[in-house]
Design an enzyme around this catalytic site. Structure first.
Site, PDB file in Angstrom:
ATOM      1  N   LYS A 108      -1.905 -14.876  16.139  1.00 18.84           N
ATOM      2  CA  LYS A 108      -1.335 -15.210  14.834  1.00 18.84           C
ATOM      3  C   LYS A 108      -0.911 -16.669  14.874  1.00 18.84           C
ATOM      4  CE  LYS A 108      -0.554 -12.716  11.086  1.00 18.84           C
ATOM      5  NZ  LYS A 108      -1.340 -11.551  10.658  1.00 18.84           N
ATOM      6  N   GLY A 220       2.158  -0.584  -5.769  1.00 16.60           N
ATOM      7  CA  GLY A 220       1.345  -1.798  -5.691  1.00 16.60           C
ATOM      8  C   GLY A 220       0.146  -1.671  -6.602  1.00 16.60           C
ATOM      9  N   GLY A 222      -2.270  -4.523  -6.372  1.00 12.84           N
ATOM     10  CA  GLY A 222      -2.957  -5.748  -5.974  1.00 12.84           C
ATOM     11  C   GLY A 222      -4.272  -5.414  -5.306  1.00 12.84           C
ATOM     12  N   ASN A 223      -4.691  -6.282  -4.403  1.00 10.86           N
ATOM     13  CA  ASN A 223      -6.003  -6.126  -3.768  1.00 10.86           C
ATOM     14  C   ASN A 223      -6.184  -4.753  -3.111  1.00 10.86           C
ATOM     15  OD1 ASN A 223      -7.402  -6.629  -0.766  1.00 10.86           O
ATOM     16  ND2 ASN A 223      -8.609  -7.287  -2.525  1.00 10.86           N
TER      17      ASN A 223
HETATM   18  P1  NAD Z   1      -1.293  -8.332  -3.432  1.00 11.81           P
HETATM   19  O1  NAD Z   1      -0.448  -9.560  -3.452  1.00 11.81           O
HETATM   20  O2  NAD Z   1      -2.702  -8.426  -3.911  1.00 11.81           O
HETATM   21  O3  NAD Z   1      -0.576  -7.157  -4.255  1.00 11.81           O
HETATM   22  C1  NAD Z   1       0.742  -6.784  -4.011  1.00 11.81           C
HETATM   23  C2  NAD Z   1       1.165  -5.767  -5.057  1.00 11.81           C
HETATM   24  O4  NAD Z   1       2.464  -5.295  -4.728  1.00 11.81           O
HETATM   25  C3  NAD Z   1       1.239  -6.317  -6.481  1.00 11.81           C
HETATM   26  O5  NAD Z   1       0.772  -5.360  -7.385  1.00 11.81           O
HETATM   27  C4  NAD Z   1       2.753  -6.535  -6.668  1.00 11.81           C
HETATM   28  O6  NAD Z   1       3.135  -6.432  -8.033  1.00 11.81           O
HETATM   29  C5  NAD Z   1       3.286  -5.356  -5.873  1.00 11.81           C
HETATM   30  N1  NAD Z   1       4.684  -5.517  -5.492  1.00 11.81           N
HETATM   31  C6  NAD Z   1       5.279  -6.582  -4.903  1.00 11.81           C
HETATM   32  N2  NAD Z   1       6.595  -6.336  -4.742  1.00 11.81           N
HETATM   33  C7  NAD Z   1       6.824  -5.098  -5.233  1.00 11.81           C
HETATM   34  C8  NAD Z   1       7.968  -4.287  -5.370  1.00 11.81           C
HETATM   35  N3  NAD Z   1       9.165  -4.697  -4.935  1.00 11.81           N
HETATM   36  N4  NAD Z   1       7.831  -3.062  -5.938  1.00 11.81           N
HETATM   37  C9  NAD Z   1       6.636  -2.638  -6.382  1.00 11.81           C
HETATM   38  N5  NAD Z   1       5.526  -3.361  -6.274  1.00 11.81           N
HETATM   39  C10 NAD Z   1       5.612  -4.579  -5.719  1.00 11.81           C
HETATM   40  O7  NAD Z   1      -1.239  -7.831  -1.903  1.00 11.81           O
HETATM   41  P2  NAD Z   1      -2.285  -6.922  -1.135  1.00 11.81           P
HETATM   42  O8  NAD Z   1      -3.284  -7.813  -0.481  1.00 11.81           O
HETATM   43  O9  NAD Z   1      -2.734  -5.812  -1.990  1.00 11.81           O
HETATM   44  O10 NAD Z   1      -1.363  -6.386   0.051  1.00 11.81           O
HETATM   45  C11 NAD Z   1      -0.479  -5.292  -0.130  1.00 11.81           C
HETATM   46  C12 NAD Z   1       0.059  -4.857   1.228  1.00 11.81           C
HETATM   47  O11 NAD Z   1      -1.032  -4.537   2.085  1.00 11.81           O
HETATM   48  C13 NAD Z   1       0.868  -5.897   1.997  1.00 11.81           C
HETATM   49  O12 NAD Z   1       1.855  -5.229   2.753  1.00 11.81           O
HETATM   50  C14 NAD Z   1      -0.150  -6.517   2.936  1.00 11.81           C
HETATM   51  O13 NAD Z   1       0.451  -7.073   4.084  1.00 11.81           O
HETATM   52  C15 NAD Z   1      -0.947  -5.264   3.294  1.00 11.81           C
HETATM   53  N6  NAD Z   1      -2.288  -5.546   3.801  1.00 11.81           N
HETATM   54  C16 NAD Z   1      -3.206  -6.199   3.027  1.00 11.81           C
HETATM   55  C17 NAD Z   1      -4.484  -6.423   3.536  1.00 11.81           C
HETATM   56  C18 NAD Z   1      -5.533  -7.095   2.701  1.00 11.81           C
HETATM   57  O14 NAD Z   1      -6.681  -7.183   3.170  1.00 11.81           O
HETATM   58  N7  NAD Z   1      -5.256  -7.506   1.473  1.00 11.81           N
HETATM   59  C19 NAD Z   1      -4.815  -6.013   4.840  1.00 11.81           C
HETATM   60  C20 NAD Z   1      -3.858  -5.338   5.597  1.00 11.81           C
HETATM   61  C21 NAD Z   1      -2.594  -5.109   5.073  1.00 11.81           C
END
Ligand code: NAD
Length: 429
Positions: A108, A220, A222-223
């Site tokens: 990291k 959530g 998001g992605n």
């Molecule tokens: P993102 O930024 O695309 O989406 C995050 C989502 O969480 C959004 O919809 C946001 O509105 C919501 N959110 C944020 N704070 C919140 C709260 N207090 N209450 C309710 N909803 C809330 O992020 P992502 O890429 O979808 O990642 C989400 C999680 O998955 C994170 O913990 C990230 O570390 C983990 N993760 C992501 C990936 C990846 O490839 N994107 C891989 C491994 C782990």
């Protein structure tokens, strides 16, 4: 990473490790190797700012363990970055790569900075400066960075470009998270959400539950969540609500519609941060409930896919008795106190570092394709992802069944054991 005062993520990662090391009865030498990063780099990055003055940023790269292959892990830009956060995240990457059995170790990196207050040119200076400091110790065969908090494909390309200038050649396998067409992999944006549902599908099969007879509540949008919902609904499951953050109101809301939310409908009113427009949702017939309402729904599956620390000693007892599976898309959504509640209620937990490993698995595929300079079709990428995730799930669930272990503990046992064995096989201990 912003963190509570006094909380040290590296100490927590070490404690988690010690627990499993005891279970595995690891010898002292192996423990010492695995408890601490193999190598750590901390350095200054001087950048000429737009006002003509030079500012010095602090950068890090931690290589926790590379017994199973080159280190892999993101680079974070954060004003509160600490070396202990980077150490903990590097260790967790070692276990994540190991549990899905990809031939990579854990690393990291980070820079203490806030991109919100930096121009694109200044950020480019940080990226190029970061790799100039460590160009000798990262590379396709040694340590492969990726995007993470507040870094993206553009940052990766600046780093790659500088590395290639230093080394005089093309080395797209140096870094992942590149755009498709410039060394990126198809399927990366789907990978984490789909990976989550691949393991969920297997868990349901094991529990004798048909996806088409199940319902889920998701935190959530998001992605991760969007692609998880897409695939889960294609399998016949019903998502009855999603919860997400509202930037304007600085609070979260839960959007509910029965018998199921409509993904396309919600995607049409969602911003790029994964926030849903409250008024438009009401117009589309959604109930807008408090942020925590997603937790207490009468569903079979909970999918925390937003942020850490959501299922706690306080919230876990409030989840419905109907919930059979918790599929952790987010990193660290569940505290040890909530684990106790789930253990007691016999909830089947798909632990984060297994359940969300689709992302790193696809990054590994990107690295392989970049090294070959030959790129696969999307179906091939996602097919290979399914095979990897399914096989990782069965490895963990079989051990959990045989040894009567909680799923999270079984995943740690497998991951740590593989790395310990690699250290032994190499003659390190
Ligand atoms: P993102 O930024 O695309 O989406 C995050 C989502 O969480 C959004 O919809 C946001 O509105 C919501 N959110 C944020 N704070 C919140 C709260 N207090 N209450 C309710 N909803 C809330 O992020 P992502 O890429 O979808 O990642 C989400 C999680 O998955 C994170 O913990 C990230 O570390 C983990 N993760 C992501 C990936 C990846 O490839 N994107 C891989 C491994 C782990």
């Amino acid at each position: 990473m912003s963190q509570a005062k006094g909380f040290n993520p590296f100490e927590m990662a070490q404690k988690q490790f010690d627990k499993v090391a005891d279970l595995l009865e690891l010898d002292t030498g192996t423990r010492e190797i695995l408890r601490n990063p193999m190598r750590e780099y901390a350095f200054n990055i001087p950048v000429r700012m737009d006002d003509g003055k030079v500012k010095v940023f602090r950068g890090f790269r931690v290589q926790h363990n590379d017994a199973r292959g080159p280190c892999k892990g993101g680079i974070r830009f954060h004003p509160q970055e600490t070396v202990d956060t980077v150490r903990a995240l590097a260790m967790w990457m070692t276990w994540k790569c190991s549990v899905v059995d990809i031939p990579l170790g854990g690393g990291k990196g980070g820079v203490i900075c806030d991109p919100h207050n930096l121009s694109a040119r200044e950020q480019e200076g940080i990226c190029r400066g970061w790799v100039r400091q460590i160009a000798k110790v990262v590379g396709p065969l040694s340590d492969v960075p990726a995007p993470d908090v507040m870094t993206n494909a553009q940052h990766m390309l600046w780093i790659l470009d500088e590395y290639e200038a230093i080394h005089g050649g093309h080395y797209p396998g140096l870094i992942t998270g590149k755009p498709v067409g410039l060394g990126g992999s198809l399927g990366r944006k789907e990978a984490t959400g789909y990976g989550l549902v691949f393991v969920l599908r297997e868990a349901l099969r094991e529990l004798g539950m048909k996806p088409e007879n199940t319902s889920a509540s998701v935190q959530g949008f998001g992605n991760v969540a969007q692609f998880a919902i897409e695939l889960y609904q294609r399998l016949g499951g019903r998502v009855i609500c999603v919860s997400c953050w509202d930037q304007k109101d600085q609070t979260s809301y839960t959007f509910k519609k029965e018998p199921a939310i409509k993904l396309e409908e919600l995607l049409g009113i969602t911003d790029r941060f994964g926030g849903i427009d409250k008024e438009k949702a009401k117009d589309l017939g959604y109930q807008v409930l408090p942020g925590e309402a997603w937790l207490t729904q009468d569903v079979d599956i909970l999918m925390p896919a937003a942020i850490e620390n959501q299922l706690t000693g306080e919230t876990a007892p409030r989840i419905s008795r109907k919930v059979r599976v918790v599929a952790e898309g987010a990193n660290g959504p569940t505290t040890p106190e909530a684990d106790e509640v789930f253990r007691e209620r016999n909830v089947f937990v798909l632990p984060d570092f297994l359940a969300n490993a689709g992302g790193v698995t696809c990054s590994y595929f990107e690295q392989v394709q970049s090294n070959m300079n030959y790129f696969w079709e999307k179906d091939e990428v996602l097919g290979k992802l399914d095979v990897k995730m399914t096989s990782a799930f069965h490895g963990v669930s079989e051990l959990a069944r045989q040894k009567k272990l909680y799923m999270r503990d079984a995943a740690y046992v497998i991951a740590i054991n593989r790395v310990a064995q690699a250290c032994k096989d190499r003659g390190w201990v």
